[in-house]
Scaffold this active site. Sequence first.
Site, PDB file in Angstrom:
ATOM      1  N   CYS A 163       0.694  -1.112  -0.169  1.00 13.70           N
ATOM      2  CA  CYS A 163       0.060   0.069  -0.091  1.00 13.70           C
ATOM      3  C   CYS A 163       0.865   1.265  -0.164  1.00 13.70           C
ATOM      4  O   CYS A 163       0.812   2.215  -0.727  1.00 13.70           O
ATOM      5  CB  CYS A 163      -0.864   0.150   1.218  1.00 13.70           C
ATOM      6  SG  CYS A 163      -1.708   1.500   1.553  1.00 13.70           S
ATOM      7  N   CYS A 201      -1.681   1.660  -3.120  1.00  9.56           N
ATOM      8  CA  CYS A 201      -2.595   2.997  -2.598  1.00  9.56           C
ATOM      9  C   CYS A 201      -1.930   4.137  -2.634  1.00  9.56           C
ATOM     10  O   CYS A 201      -2.704   5.054  -3.288  1.00  9.56           O
ATOM     11  CB  CYS A 201      -3.359   2.551  -1.106  1.00  9.56           C
ATOM     12  SG  CYS A 201      -3.575   0.878  -0.795  1.00  9.56           S
ATOM     13  N   LYS A 255      -0.305   5.503  -6.105  1.00  9.86           N
ATOM     14  CA  LYS A 255      -1.199   5.496  -7.027  1.00  9.86           C
ATOM     15  C   LYS A 255      -2.144   6.703  -6.891  1.00  9.86           C
ATOM     16  O   LYS A 255      -2.507   7.221  -7.610  1.00  9.86           O
ATOM     17  CB  LYS A 255      -1.921   4.066  -6.837  1.00  9.86           C
ATOM     18  CG  LYS A 255      -3.234   3.900  -7.507  1.00  9.86           C
ATOM     19  CD  LYS A 255      -4.664   4.536  -7.292  1.00  9.86           C
ATOM     20  CE  LYS A 255      -5.004   3.933  -6.055  1.00  9.86           C
ATOM     21  NZ  LYS A 255      -5.548   2.763  -5.776  1.00  9.86           N
ATOM     22  N   TYR A 314      -8.610  -3.358 -11.540  1.00 12.12           N
ATOM     23  CA  TYR A 314      -8.228  -2.205 -10.602  1.00 12.12           C
ATOM     24  C   TYR A 314      -6.818  -1.610 -11.288  1.00 12.12           C
ATOM     25  O   TYR A 314      -6.920  -0.368 -11.399  1.00 12.12           O
ATOM     26  CB  TYR A 314      -7.870  -2.573  -9.309  1.00 12.12           C
ATOM     27  CG  TYR A 314      -9.049  -2.602  -8.311  1.00 12.12           C
ATOM     28  CD1 TYR A 314      -9.491  -1.366  -7.474  1.00 12.12           C
ATOM     29  CD2 TYR A 314      -9.768  -3.799  -7.802  1.00 12.12           C
ATOM     30  CE1 TYR A 314     -10.325  -1.525  -6.493  1.00 12.12           C
ATOM     31  CE2 TYR A 314     -10.472  -3.791  -6.689  1.00 12.12           C
ATOM     32  CZ  TYR A 314     -10.783  -2.622  -6.104  1.00 12.12           C
ATOM     33  OH  TYR A 314     -11.661  -2.696  -5.157  1.00 12.12           O
ATOM     34  N   GLU A 320      -6.734   1.973 -13.326  1.00 10.29           N
ATOM     35  CA  GLU A 320      -6.313   3.111 -12.493  1.00 10.29           C
ATOM     36  C   GLU A 320      -4.755   3.554 -13.183  1.00 10.29           C
ATOM     37  O   GLU A 320      -4.420   4.772 -13.253  1.00 10.29           O
ATOM     38  CB  GLU A 320      -5.751   2.847 -10.924  1.00 10.29           C
ATOM     39  CG  GLU A 320      -7.052   2.450 -10.267  1.00 10.29           C
ATOM     40  CD  GLU A 320      -6.758   2.044  -8.887  1.00 10.29           C
ATOM     41  OE1 GLU A 320      -7.831   2.247  -8.020  1.00 10.29           O
ATOM     42  OE2 GLU A 320      -5.700   1.810  -8.308  1.00 10.29           O
ATOM     43  N   HIS A 334     -26.232  21.119  -0.152  1.00  9.85           N
ATOM     44  CA  HIS A 334     -26.143  21.732  -1.462  1.00  9.85           C
ATOM     45  C   HIS A 334     -25.113  22.854  -1.371  1.00  9.85           C
ATOM     46  O   HIS A 334     -24.885  23.474  -0.529  1.00  9.85           O
ATOM     47  CB  HIS A 334     -27.550  22.312  -1.642  1.00  9.85           C
ATOM     48  CG  HIS A 334     -27.573  22.729  -3.163  1.00  9.85           C
ATOM     49  ND1 HIS A 334     -27.654  21.959  -4.207  1.00  9.85           N
ATOM     50  CD2 HIS A 334     -27.762  23.897  -3.452  1.00  9.85           C
ATOM     51  CE1 HIS A 334     -27.919  22.638  -5.240  1.00  9.85           C
ATOM     52  NE2 HIS A 334     -28.121  23.851  -4.950  1.00  9.85           N
ATOM     53  N   GLU A 387     -24.990  14.697  -2.728  1.00  9.99           N
ATOM     54  CA  GLU A 387     -26.676  15.152  -2.605  1.00  9.99           C
ATOM     55  C   GLU A 387     -27.521  14.219  -3.633  1.00  9.99           C
ATOM     56  O   GLU A 387     -28.686  14.189  -3.391  1.00  9.99           O
ATOM     57  CB  GLU A 387     -27.010  16.393  -2.574  1.00  9.99           C
ATOM     58  CG  GLU A 387     -26.788  17.098  -3.779  1.00  9.99           C
ATOM     59  CD  GLU A 387     -27.350  18.531  -3.806  1.00  9.99           C
ATOM     60  OE1 GLU A 387     -28.311  19.059  -3.006  1.00  9.99           O
ATOM     61  OE2 GLU A 387     -26.635  19.559  -4.407  1.00  9.99           O
TER      62      GLU A 387
END
Length: 598
Positions: free
Chosen positions: A154, A159, A162, A297, A301, A571, A576
């Site tokens: 990672c 992660c 990346k 993935y 990516e 908002h 939302e």
Amino acid sequence: YRPPTTSLSNHKVFFSSPSKALRQFIQADRAFLQRIRSSGVSTINQSSLRYVSGTSSKMPPPIFPIPDERANTVAKTSSDASASVHHQMSPQSPANTSPVVDGDKFDYDFVVIGGGSGGLAASKEASRLGAKVAVFDYVQPTPIGTKWGLGGTCVNVGCIPKKMMHQASLLGEAIEDAKSYGWELAGGGDKKHNWGAMVQSIQDFIHSLNWKYKVALRDVNVSYINSYAKLIDKNHIHAVNAKGKEVTVSAAKILIATGGRPKYPEIPGAKEYGITSDDIFSLQYPPGKTLCVGASYVSLECAGFLAGLGFDTTVMVRSILLRGFDQDMAERIGRAMEESHHVKFIRGAVPSKIEEIEPRQDGKAGRLRVTSTQNGKEIVEEYNTVLFAVGRDACTSTIGLEKAGVKVNPDSGKINAEYEQTNVPNIYAIGDVLDGRPELTPVAIQAGNKLARRLFAGSKVVYDYEMVPTTVFTPVEYGCIGLAEEVALKKYGKDNIEVYHGRYRPVTTRPIAGYGEEHCYAKLICNKLDDERVVGLHVLGPNAGEITQGFALGMRLGAKKRDFDDLTGIHPTDAENFVSLLITRSSGVDLSLPQCCG
Ligand code: FAD
Ligand code: NDP
């Protein structure tokens, strides 16, 4: 918290040009770290280091708090131990709980093989709970010689780098957007990306994390041994370091957390001329025209950020995009990448041979001829870089599992371990080596912490591998939790599923430029048999990871469609849109982009 997307600039000050104070910090012993802590500075950066080492009398402002693992310990541990949690071991389940053990009989109570996401979490938690713990971590270089420090996939090759390259590519788009908002580039010039500068910043940041992990282990008295470890029986481990120095230790309990490494296809030239995700984040030259082989993935990516950084990028897809994910969403991602982000796709193809035309050298990519087969026909194309992302092998075949009697699934090479306990009762496994479990960092960490508490603090809490949220960080991000549409239809029957969905215009990044807005999409999959409980949430849009993380709590608590409808939106945000999804798939109504503000 440190925001994952924006942290580089702080660390650049700190790490990119090592000052004397910085070198002193990097070579620091515990005493120097204590000095920093007791000096009252609340920040680690060059100016605080100058202050601590006496070269400056100016107290720096806080930017990046000094990590103090102990500060979190009590709260973390006690909250979990006292939790009357939903996911406890059943009375029949293997009793993998025992007090801190056999201190006299073994060198350690707990030895962890693998200092990645899962191994580090479990080892630190076990030590905090009073166990005597050691971690073995050793990185075997890639075929082109890339290696890295403590922290596992990672932090070093997954992660973190990346996400930073993803962010680098989004910033490039943001420069274009900024022009629509009135920003002018000095000299009216075009933007230009410097690959070397980006890699340097990212690697500096990673080195700071490697150092931090070492300090964190030391702070909780975990012995870190930088050697490659193998089991020699169920309680003994033999390890060898880079200089050939050997050590044998004994342990009452052992945790296998050795993770995985990228596979290479078995075709001529793959290992000689190809690279993988283990190499791309520290590549010393711009990759140039790149072929990403694979369609999951990692491949999507990497293709996404490479295209965003301006490289001519092609993805070679053997069958479908993102196997295991909602296929409606997977195809939307493919369209978004193709139509708005300049990624090319070659479908139904696999490479059969890679040949070198010109070698890579001195900061420059080489030239490669790639022969592939597409629907029975041979195609030949030239690239500068071929990046294989064709899956990962669990690191289980060379760690002596057979000597200790630990069984692996012969098809996957992975360990089947209910409640993280293997078939050998004192040997456990977590993270990417586990069979049938998601390969994700937070999964490894959570499972590791909970295992340590069961082993050394009498906890009964087990990690629940269901309803795990995840995000694919393609240029337009895709976040999801729960079931894919096709899985829900199969599980509950077509008549019992309703899908509420809608396209939306992202408000956060590009309302004026309109770049990619046609792809943003939200969908809730509801089980009509259970009062429209939401069994799957999917979103394609900017910051989908952030949106999904927020709604994941509601999903785990069993939210129904009407709970989403009753929720008040914030908002203007992208999230939302989930409180106003009115169009059902069964109505067949065409999805058009809504107007702003209702
Ligand atoms: P690892 O982190 O791989 O750690 C295992 C460690 O053990 C390594 O340091 C290895 O060198 C060491 N080791 C192996 N064998 C031995 C031995 N015999 N002796 C000593 N040491 C040994 N997950 C996410 O959640 N989000 C993401 O965005 C994400 N992005 C990713 C991007 C890429 C390109 C990749 C490849 C993965 C990504 N992942 C992501 C997955 C995530 O990185 C892994 O799920 C996670 O790191 C697994 O942790 P682990 O502890 O099981 O193993
Ligand atoms: P996957 O195993 O998920 O996907 C492998 C891909 O390669 C598939 O598209 C597969 O195609 C293709 N493939 C396999 N063999 C060949 C071949 N010989 N030639 C051409 N194509 C081939 O692996 P990844 O490396 O993408 O990801 C590994 C894990 O890492 C993921 O499961 C994920 O958990 C984790 N990860 C998480 C991330 C995140 O959270 N954002 C990011 C990156 C990784 P086919 O479908 O035809 O089999």
